[in-house]
Design a protein around this motif. Sequence first.
Motif, mmCIF file in Angstrom:
data_model
loop_
_atom_site.group_PDB
_atom_site.id
_atom_site.type_symbol
_atom_site.label_atom_id
_atom_site.label_comp_id
_atom_site.label_asym_id
_atom_site.label_seq_id
_atom_site.Cartn_x
_atom_site.Cartn_y
_atom_site.Cartn_z
ATOM 1 N N UNK A 267 -39.528 -42.458 37.667
ATOM 2 C CA UNK A 267 -40.667 -42.733 38.550
ATOM 3 C C UNK A 267 -40.497 -42.074 39.898
ATOM 4 N N UNK A 268 -39.275 -42.004 40.384
ATOM 5 C CA UNK A 268 -39.039 -41.403 41.700
ATOM 6 C C UNK A 268 -39.338 -39.920 41.693
ATOM 7 N N UNK A 269 -39.264 -39.278 40.475
ATOM 8 C CA UNK A 269 -39.626 -37.879 40.385
ATOM 9 C C UNK A 269 -41.105 -37.702 40.639
ATOM 10 N N UNK A 270 -41.840 -38.780 40.308
ATOM 11 C CA UNK A 270 -43.294 -38.696 40.442
ATOM 12 C C UNK A 270 -43.768 -39.231 41.793
ATOM 13 N N UNK A 271 -43.011 -40.218 42.382
ATOM 14 C CA UNK A 271 -43.466 -40.802 43.656
ATOM 15 C C UNK A 271 -42.242 -41.063 44.526
ATOM 16 N N UNK A 272 -42.226 -40.378 45.643
ATOM 17 C CA UNK A 272 -41.082 -40.514 46.551
ATOM 18 C C UNK A 272 -40.905 -41.957 47.039
ATOM 19 N N UNK A 273 -41.966 -42.741 47.049
ATOM 20 C CA UNK A 273 -41.893 -44.109 47.549
ATOM 21 C C UNK A 273 -40.987 -44.975 46.666
ATOM 22 N N UNK A 274 -40.837 -44.571 45.394
ATOM 23 C CA UNK A 274 -40.006 -45.366 44.481
ATOM 24 C C UNK A 274 -38.521 -45.111 44.705
#
Length: 589
Positions: A267-274
């Motif tokens: 998920x962090x690859x898709x959203x830096x907030x994660x």
Amino acid sequence: MLKQLVIKNIAIIESLRLDFKEGLTVITGESGSGKSILLDSIALAFGARVSPKEILRAGTARGQVELLFELGRLAQHPVLQSFLAEQGVELLPGETELLLSREFTPSSSRSRINGIPVSREVLEQLRPWVIDLHGQHELTSLFHREQQRAYLDAFGGSEASKLKDQVTNAYDRWLHAKRQLEEAQERQSQFEQQRDFMAFQLEELQQAQLNAPDEDTRIREELEILSHADKLGQIACQGAALLHEEDGPMPSLLGQLARLEKKLAEGAQLDKAMEAILTRLQGASLELRELASDLTRYADRIEQDPERMATLTDRLDLLEKLKRKYGPTLAAVLEKQAELQAALDALEAGEAGLEALQAQVREQEAELARASQQLSQLRAQLACRLRERLTEQLQILALPSASFDIHIEPIPYSRDGAESVEFLFSANPGESMRPLAKVASGGELSRFLLALKALTAENDGLLTLVFDEIDTGISGPTAKAVAEKLGELSRHLQVLAITHQPMIAAMGQQHWHVEKRLFTAPTGQESVQVCVQALEGNENERLSVLSRLVSGIESSDEAVEQFVRRLREQASRFFNEEKPASTVTSVPV
């Protein structure tokens, strides 16, 4: 000198004010006329003990006595000033008057000096400074050896007074040091009796090697853990398994977190907030892995240890035993150990302290011995001189065959010196001298006291000397000698004399005559009151009073009148002639 006496509602006196003068004042009156009330009132003003309701005039609720003194140079005496200052009485520069007052109600009395409230005891302490009252009680006090020693010291003047003070101070210091030594020896004796027991107790506590006031609490906690070692190991193993093992019916907690971490990484690859959530998860996973390691190590370490449990149990039993013996808590036991150590240390130090106190006692006793010896030597010299001088005075007072001596006997150290003094007396030739109390008649004793006062009054530093019926048991030439001796005394200090002797009464420079009179109130009620008449300046009335003293009745007998006139003429010549050298100066030694 006594300047004024004020009496209100005392005994049968309603209101009276007498103003006194210097020199010799005589007070006459029939027996029971109230003369004694005047002297009693002076004593009351100086704190004499009395039941107020018994001295108040009938029908009154308040009475008062006042004395006004002129101190003269005595007002500058530093010891008197200090004494008055302690009572809150301050004499201003140039102020020389002292007003004493005492008020009475049926239940109490109040005392004042110059308007400042003081205790009755303060008035008693002030009396020796300003006045000396001599009645029948004071005559019998001559029988006491302590009073005889005081007269011998008074004869010695300031030198004897100084040495007496040195002895008193040395005795007080010696007695204080001696008491300190006795108290220390008593404590030391008590410690000595307990030394072995205290040493045993201290050794018992020292062998226990107590180290902390909460040792018993920590032992109990450790025993609790050891007694449940198996269960605690199981709990630790089970906890580690839940975190690590994958073979059970449920996946391990760390395995699930690893899978969750993988998903969050995607998920962090898709959203830096994660990324922040992933970081927190990684931290939690690391903490849980460390927790699993701690549980594993705890499970490996925890095990039953019967030997350790036995050791701790024995130690706890010892601590409980000590607590039962020395205190409810280990803190109290440790405090007891410190006390025992301090007591034993003090016992050792006390031995050295005793030696120092013993040396101090020896030093103070040596000082007391030196001061006492000096006073003893002076008293021996004074006794020789007083024997000679008093014998001369007694011969003047119509005791030509009188013999007098002073017996000095050593006694243990005291505040008053190291000897007792006894006056020996014989009034008649051929009789051996014996103690004064066993041989002197009333008249002889009165003259003996007068002779003593003639030699010591000025050294006493008194302002006023009062004699109550000094003429007891005398008449004729003896009364004349006593009258002239009172006159000599009055050249140097104020003298008040209550008398029935016409020769003494005629000698007075001031003359008060006391009578009882019956008064009838407007209501018809009768009462008795004391009236005092001043006779100086009224020579005819004075001659009349003197005549009654001679004959006992109102008389116009020419021989009596001539006799009392001669008495007055002789008195006038006595006081108008050139004054002789003082008979009461200090005696060189």
